[in-house]
Design a protein around this motif. Sequence first.
Motif, mmCIF file in Angstrom:
data_model
loop_
_atom_site.group_PDB
_atom_site.id
_atom_site.type_symbol
_atom_site.label_atom_id
_atom_site.label_comp_id
_atom_site.label_asym_id
_atom_site.label_seq_id
_atom_site.Cartn_x
_atom_site.Cartn_y
_atom_site.Cartn_z
ATOM 1 N N TYR A 65 -5.504 -4.711 -6.833
ATOM 2 C CA TYR A 65 -4.944 -3.871 -5.770
ATOM 3 C C TYR A 65 -3.576 -3.304 -6.145
ATOM 4 C CZ TYR A 65 -3.362 -8.644 -4.565
ATOM 5 O OH TYR A 65 -2.868 -9.922 -4.618
ATOM 6 N N ARG A 69 -2.136 5.612 -9.031
ATOM 7 C CA ARG A 69 -2.196 6.866 -8.274
ATOM 8 C C ARG A 69 -0.903 7.664 -8.349
ATOM 9 N NH1 ARG A 69 -5.098 5.698 -2.462
ATOM 10 N NH2 ARG A 69 -6.724 4.316 -3.238
ATOM 11 N N SER A 97 6.850 -2.436 4.559
ATOM 12 C CA SER A 97 6.197 -2.257 5.848
ATOM 13 C C SER A 97 6.501 -3.466 6.704
ATOM 14 C CB SER A 97 4.693 -2.080 5.726
ATOM 15 O OG SER A 97 4.144 -1.955 7.035
ATOM 16 N N THR A 118 -1.346 -4.469 3.155
ATOM 17 C CA THR A 118 -1.926 -3.323 3.856
ATOM 18 C C THR A 118 -1.828 -2.126 2.914
ATOM 19 O OG1 THR A 118 0.235 -2.761 4.749
ATOM 20 C CG2 THR A 118 -1.179 -4.120 6.134
ATOM 21 N N GLU A 119 -2.642 -1.123 3.163
ATOM 22 C CA GLU A 119 -2.600 0.084 2.320
ATOM 23 C C GLU A 119 -1.217 0.710 2.361
ATOM 24 O OE1 GLU A 119 -5.730 2.697 3.460
ATOM 25 O OE2 GLU A 119 -7.250 1.403 2.538
ATOM 26 N N GLU A 120 -0.612 0.706 3.562
ATOM 27 C CA GLU A 120 0.696 1.354 3.715
ATOM 28 C C GLU A 120 1.743 0.632 2.868
ATOM 29 O OE1 GLU A 120 -1.379 0.513 6.077
ATOM 30 O OE2 GLU A 120 -1.745 2.290 7.312
ATOM 31 N N GLU A 161 -4.401 -0.326 -8.626
ATOM 32 C CA GLU A 161 -4.977 0.823 -7.929
ATOM 33 C C GLU A 161 -3.880 1.741 -7.399
ATOM 34 O OE1 GLU A 161 -7.504 -0.306 -4.639
ATOM 35 O OE2 GLU A 161 -7.298 1.708 -3.770
ATOM 36 N N TRP A 162 -2.836 1.144 -6.797
ATOM 37 C CA TRP A 162 -1.809 1.985 -6.178
ATOM 38 C C TRP A 162 -0.817 2.522 -7.196
ATOM 39 C CZ3 TRP A 162 -2.193 4.093 -1.508
ATOM 40 C CH2 TRP A 162 -3.193 3.576 -0.691
ATOM 41 N N LEU A 176 1.247 -1.337 0.187
ATOM 42 C CA LEU A 176 0.984 -1.211 -1.257
ATOM 43 C C LEU A 176 1.409 0.167 -1.764
ATOM 44 C CD1 LEU A 176 -2.469 -3.031 -1.430
ATOM 45 C CD2 LEU A 176 -0.304 -3.836 -2.390
ATOM 46 N N GLU A 177 1.168 1.190 -0.943
ATOM 47 C CA GLU A 177 1.589 2.552 -1.333
ATOM 48 C C GLU A 177 3.102 2.621 -1.434
ATOM 49 O OE1 GLU A 177 3.116 6.492 -0.991
ATOM 50 O OE2 GLU A 177 3.292 5.042 0.628
#
Length: 343
Positions: free
Chosen positions: A14, A21, A101, A297-299, A17-18, A301-302
């Motif tokens: 994970y 990007r 976050s 959370t996605e937020e 992945e971020w 990790l981004e």
Amino acid sequence: MNRPSVAFYDTKPYDREWFDRIPAPFDIHYFESKLTPDTAPLAEGCSAVCAFVNDDISAAAVDALASHGVGAIAMRCAGYSNVDFRAAYGKLHILRVPAYSPHAVAEHAMALLLSLNRKIPRAANRTRDFNYSLVGLCGMVLNGKTAGVIGTGRIGRCFIDICRGFGMRVVAYDPYPAEGGGIEYLPLDELLSQADVISLHCPLTEGTRHIISRDALSKVKPGVFIINTSRGELIDTEALIEALDAGVVGGAGLDVYEEEADLFFEDFSGQILLDDTLALLTSKPNVLITAHQAFLTEEALEAIARVTVENLRAYFNGEPLQNEVCYHCGGGECRKKQNGRCF
Ligand code: NAI
């Protein structure tokens, strides 16, 4: 000009992945190994490394990295209790992601509280087995109860907002009270004696280690729920187990654990767990443990990937380092006078 290289330690799918990007002005070498003095040589040829919460950034690791030409450590997290700042000063710039976050962590703290109080994991296990009995699943209404929040920084204040949404009375303890927000601050002992739920949101420091001690647990309201999403060493685990056994603590929701460093984030299923204390805690029906996933959370990790890449870009470009921390920063002495850097 050659692009600099950065060794990324302790990475999981994970993370990759971020980071993959985001266009980065440096080459990334991902390693699954944690950063320790022994794995520091993996950074050979890299000008910086990227590390995480349970990496061993002791004086030995700092010296090993510096000897391999590394000049900065970009932490992919907010906390940095695993860094020997004295050893790093003057050798390695320590960068971090101060907030990725706060809502993610605060929401997970409430998820632990709700799951623990309403016994959701036990209930879900039963219904999977077509067992629809309600015996032993009784909880309490949170509306009107008192939440005691220790640490009212970014995450603590998000948690307070969530508790208020549930109609809870909120009291707080923080040596540096937040201005505004109408928070009712109490001395720690009073918070301990009034709270039906205690949630820990302070950092791990010399002053907060075992803030939930045997002595503190002797002052709590019987049946209190304790939630810890901050750092495991804020709680004296042996004392917590005694208080759970005595019924003084009604339940504990733990996303962090004192001895988590060699366990959390890894899969040990099918093996004998050699940590008897964690095994004992796990066996208790009124203890709920998650493995340091409050941020996940996605937020978050981004944000972690974006800010880490920006921290490293600024470092390589010789720019001021807004997110640098050193051991002078905590005492308020560091004014980042060296071109906006700590040294
Ligand atoms: P923050 O720096 O915004 O707030 C920390 C607050 O604790 C400050 O208001 C500070 O004054 C207070 N504090 C300091 N010493 C204290 C003491 N002795 N007693 C009570 N309060 C004290 O930090 P933030 O962003 O709210 O994060 C809090 C902690 O959450 C981090 O230090 C980290 O350990 C943990 N965390 C856990 C994550 C997880 O995934 N489980 C993810 C991110 C952070």
